[in-house]
Design a protein around this motif. Structure first.
Motif, PDB file in Angstrom:
ATOM      1  N   MET A  22     148.396  41.868  24.844  1.00 37.70           N
ATOM      2  CA  MET A  22     149.366  42.435  24.038  1.00 37.70           C
ATOM      3  C   MET A  22     149.340  42.257  22.480  1.00 37.70           C
ATOM      4  SD  MET A  22     150.917  44.252  26.289  1.00 37.70           S
ATOM      5  CE  MET A  22     152.363  44.798  25.478  1.00 37.70           C
ATOM      6  N   ALA A  23     149.060  43.166  21.915  1.00 37.66           N
ATOM      7  CA  ALA A  23     148.631  43.085  20.282  1.00 37.66           C
ATOM      8  C   ALA A  23     149.834  43.395  19.499  1.00 37.66           C
ATOM      9  CB  ALA A  23     147.429  43.829  20.039  1.00 37.66           C
ATOM     10  N   ARG A  24     149.926  42.774  18.228  1.00 38.96           N
ATOM     11  CA  ARG A  24     151.027  43.085  17.231  1.00 38.96           C
ATOM     12  C   ARG A  24     150.658  44.766  16.753  1.00 38.96           C
ATOM     13  NH1 ARG A  24     154.565  39.506  18.221  1.00 38.96           N
ATOM     14  NH2 ARG A  24     153.907  37.661  18.151  1.00 38.96           N
ATOM     15  N   ASP A  25     149.422  45.190  16.733  1.00 36.02           N
ATOM     16  CA  ASP A  25     149.073  46.457  16.131  1.00 36.02           C
ATOM     17  C   ASP A  25     147.830  46.809  17.184  1.00 36.02           C
ATOM     18  OD1 ASP A  25     147.444  48.507  14.519  1.00 36.02           O
ATOM     19  OD2 ASP A  25     148.094  47.739  12.889  1.00 36.02           O
ATOM     20  N   LEU A  26     148.092  48.035  17.657  1.00 35.28           N
ATOM     21  CA  LEU A  26     147.161  48.359  18.894  1.00 35.28           C
ATOM     22  C   LEU A  26     145.808  49.008  18.089  1.00 35.28           C
ATOM     23  CD1 LEU A  26     146.442  49.205  21.892  1.00 35.28           C
ATOM     24  CD2 LEU A  26     147.762  51.256  21.723  1.00 35.28           C
ATOM     25  N   ASP A  27     146.225  49.818  17.052  1.00 37.04           N
ATOM     26  CA  ASP A  27     144.958  50.484  16.471  1.00 37.04           C
ATOM     27  C   ASP A  27     143.937  49.133  15.781  1.00 37.04           C
ATOM     28  OD1 ASP A  27     145.944  52.983  17.253  1.00 37.04           O
ATOM     29  OD2 ASP A  27     146.869  53.194  15.176  1.00 37.04           O
ATOM     30  N   ALA A  28     144.460  48.408  15.361  1.00 37.50           N
ATOM     31  CA  ALA A  28     143.810  47.353  14.506  1.00 37.50           C
ATOM     32  C   ALA A  28     143.190  46.626  15.693  1.00 37.50           C
ATOM     33  CB  ALA A  28     144.710  46.018  13.730  1.00 37.50           C
ATOM     34  N   ARG A  45     147.585  54.926  31.599  1.00 36.24           N
ATOM     35  CA  ARG A  45     148.630  55.680  32.235  1.00 36.24           C
ATOM     36  C   ARG A  45     150.131  55.330  31.834  1.00 36.24           C
ATOM     37  NH1 ARG A  45     146.322  56.109  38.508  1.00 36.24           N
ATOM     38  NH2 ARG A  45     144.586  57.017  38.022  1.00 36.24           N
ATOM     39  N   LEU A  46     150.221  54.064  31.286  1.00 39.73           N
ATOM     40  CA  LEU A  46     151.419  53.417  31.022  1.00 39.73           C
ATOM     41  C   LEU A  46     152.079  53.909  29.816  1.00 39.73           C
ATOM     42  CD1 LEU A  46     150.577  49.547  31.692  1.00 39.73           C
ATOM     43  CD2 LEU A  46     151.770  51.159  33.258  1.00 39.73           C
ATOM     44  N   GLY A  47     151.424  54.826  28.914  1.00 41.85           N
ATOM     45  CA  GLY A  47     151.976  55.437  27.945  1.00 41.85           C
ATOM     46  C   GLY A  47     151.296  55.154  26.734  1.00 41.85           C
ATOM     47  N   ASP A  48     151.815  55.780  25.638  1.00 39.49           N
ATOM     48  CA  ASP A  48     150.923  55.680  24.218  1.00 39.49           C
ATOM     49  C   ASP A  48     150.884  54.375  23.483  1.00 39.49           C
ATOM     50  OD1 ASP A  48     150.906  58.436  24.095  1.00 39.49           O
ATOM     51  OD2 ASP A  48     152.785  58.951  23.114  1.00 39.49           O
ATOM     52  N   ALA A  49     151.753  53.538  24.188  1.00 42.99           N
ATOM     53  CA  ALA A  49     151.355  52.146  23.396  1.00 42.99           C
ATOM     54  C   ALA A  49     150.523  50.990  24.218  1.00 42.99           C
ATOM     55  CB  ALA A  49     152.770  51.256  23.488  1.00 42.99           C
ATOM     56  N   PHE A  50     149.565  51.804  25.237  1.00 43.22           N
ATOM     57  CA  PHE A  50     148.587  51.044  26.007  1.00 43.22           C
ATOM     58  C   PHE A  50     147.319  51.802  25.971  1.00 43.22           C
ATOM     59  CE2 PHE A  50     152.693  49.897  27.718  1.00 43.22           C
ATOM     60  CZ  PHE A  50     152.724  48.586  27.859  1.00 43.22           C
ATOM     61  N   SER A  51     146.479  51.184  25.887  1.00 44.87           N
ATOM     62  CA  SER A  51     144.907  51.593  26.365  1.00 44.87           C
ATOM     63  C   SER A  51     144.242  51.081  26.935  1.00 44.87           C
ATOM     64  CB  SER A  51     144.372  51.986  24.722  1.00 44.87           C
ATOM     65  OG  SER A  51     144.035  50.691  24.107  1.00 44.87           O
ATOM     66  N   VAL A  52     143.091  51.612  27.685  1.00 44.13           N
ATOM     67  CA  VAL A  52     142.091  50.963  28.553  1.00 44.13           C
ATOM     68  C   VAL A  52     140.874  51.050  27.747  1.00 44.13           C
ATOM     69  CG1 VAL A  52     140.972  51.177  30.631  1.00 44.13           C
ATOM     70  CG2 VAL A  52     143.114  51.690  30.548  1.00 44.13           C
ATOM     71  N   ALA A  53     140.261  49.514  27.466  1.00 45.43           N
ATOM     72  CA  ALA A  53     139.089  49.395  26.959  1.00 45.43           C
ATOM     73  C   ALA A  53     137.896  49.623  28.155  1.00 45.43           C
ATOM     74  CB  ALA A  53     138.746  47.938  26.416  1.00 45.43           C
ATOM     75  N   GLY A  62     142.772  46.054  29.338  1.00 48.29           N
ATOM     76  CA  GLY A  62     144.062  46.650  28.787  1.00 48.29           C
ATOM     77  C   GLY A  62     144.359  46.055  27.623  1.00 48.29           C
ATOM     78  N   ILE A  63     144.763  47.051  26.556  1.00 54.86           N
ATOM     79  CA  ILE A  63     145.457  46.315  25.387  1.00 54.86           C
ATOM     80  C   ILE A  63     146.652  47.225  25.415  1.00 54.86           C
ATOM     81  CG2 ILE A  63     144.997  46.168  23.081  1.00 54.86           C
ATOM     82  CD1 ILE A  63     142.424  45.837  23.200  1.00 54.86           C
ATOM     83  N   GLY A  64     147.829  46.495  24.914  1.00 53.59           N
ATOM     84  CA  GLY A  64     149.120  47.265  24.859  1.00 53.59           C
ATOM     85  C   GLY A  64     149.670  46.638  23.343  1.00 53.59           C
ATOM     86  N   ALA A  75     148.121  36.844  23.501  1.00 49.07           N
ATOM     87  CA  ALA A  75     147.256  36.141  24.337  1.00 49.07           C
ATOM     88  C   ALA A  75     146.582  37.091  25.253  1.00 49.07           C
ATOM     89  CB  ALA A  75     148.047  34.987  25.070  1.00 49.07           C
ATOM     90  N   TRP A  76     145.199  36.660  25.806  1.00 43.00           N
ATOM     91  CA  TRP A  76     144.830  37.318  26.734  1.00 43.00           C
ATOM     92  C   TRP A  76     145.293  36.788  28.058  1.00 43.00           C
ATOM     93  CZ3 TRP A  76     141.934  41.706  27.022  1.00 43.00           C
ATOM     94  CH2 TRP A  76     141.259  42.229  25.983  1.00 43.00           C
ATOM     95  N   THR A  77     145.632  37.607  29.075  1.00 48.80           N
ATOM     96  CA  THR A  77     146.241  37.430  30.200  1.00 48.80           C
ATOM     97  C   THR A  77     145.477  38.005  31.644  1.00 48.80           C
ATOM     98  OG1 THR A  77     148.298  37.163  29.247  1.00 48.80           O
ATOM     99  CG2 THR A  77     148.180  37.352  31.624  1.00 48.80           C
ATOM    100  N   PRO A  78     145.033  36.964  32.392  1.00 48.29           N
ATOM    101  CA  PRO A  78     144.410  37.642  33.652  1.00 48.29           C
ATOM    102  C   PRO A  78     145.431  37.779  34.639  1.00 48.29           C
ATOM    103  CG  PRO A  78     144.137  34.967  33.550  1.00 48.29           C
ATOM    104  CD  PRO A  78     145.065  35.510  32.332  1.00 48.29           C
TER     105      PRO A  78
END
Length: 270
Positions: A22-28, A45-53, A62-64, A75-78
């Protein structure tokens, strides 16, 4: 299995099934990890605030985007697969762990929770569909997961009881002791390692607090490290190695810890 196919957490219960940031700035964050690890990104699938690498079309992570008003560490979370998220959450509470969020339901058809073990190491549990071609330790998936904690044996008991490790149930993950580590195996392949060591509780010792640590594989460690530094990341360790691998721990521009690792070339003298 074909890329993009889905299976259920019931098929891989107890095993790592995903990692997310979960990042402060998804694009960055996408620019940073795209340059450092070579990932491409698609909407989740979770919406515009999430992407799959993805790496070579295979989902990796996943990054949100964190909500602006949430004052939580990046933090990275397993995430670990469970049959029933509510049952797993109850087991965590019964063993003095913490439920931070959930279990909650998602439009994707799954249920998940963000939790912590009794030493404070954060992880997630997930019930529902998972990517069949996602793997720890194979291809471009995370190279491996590591729990750095006060006592690996006590932690293995906690996770074993919560996630049904070494339970004797058909298909469960097995646990062994190898080279001073507790090693978790799925189908005979190592998928996580639990290490004992000195830990700190103060926030300024965040790199030494009990935590799950994600190691990502890259083809060229030196180029990836240089890209990370160019884009605002910083190193938190020297480049280290053994007979088969070289690695370095870093923070991304938001402060999330991770490690880059690469196989050592046969003629690489370090």
């Amino acid at each position: 299995m074909r890329q993009g196919s889905r299976i259920s957490t019931k098929d891989v219960f107890g095993a790592p099934c995903w990692v997310s940031l979960m990042a402060r700035d998804l694009d960055a964050a996408q620019r940073f990890y795209g340059a450092v690890v070579g990932w491409k990104f698609r909407p989740a699938r979770l919406g515009d605030a999430f992407s799959v690498a993805e790496a070579d079309g295979v989902p990796v992570a996943g990054i949100g985007a964190l909500a602006a008003d949430l004052a939580m560490a990046v933090a990275w979370t397993p995430y670990f697969a469970v049959d029933d998220a509510d049952v797993a959450a109850d087991r965590i509470r019964e063993r003095s762990g913490t439920i931070a969020v959930g279990p909650v339901s998602f439009e994707s058809g799954g249920r998940g929770a963000l939790v912590a073990d009794r030493d404070g190491a954060v992880f997630g549990i997930w019930e529902g569909p998972v990517a069949a071609d996602w793997r720890v330790g194979a291809g471009q998936a995370p190279a491996w997961l590591e729990l750095r904690t006060r006592n690996a044996f006590e932690s293995a008991i906690f996770y074993g009881e919560v996630l049904e490790w070494a339970s004797g149930r058909a298909g469960c993950c097995e646990v062994s002791y190898e080279e001073d580590q507790v090693v978790l195996r799925q189908g005979g392949e190592p998928v996580a390692r639990l290490n004992s060591g000195p830990v700190e509780t103060a926030a300024y010792f965040a790199h030494a607090r009990p935590r799950w640590h994600v190691h990502f594989r890259v083809p060229d460690l030196d180029l990836a490290r240089a890209a990370a530094l160019d884009l605002g990341g910083r190193t938190v360790s020297e480049v280290t190695g053994n007979e088969t691998e070289r690695w370095v721990a870093l923070r991304d521009p938001d402060g999330a810890l991770f490690t880059l690792t690469t196989a050592r070339e046969r003629d690489d003298d370090g």
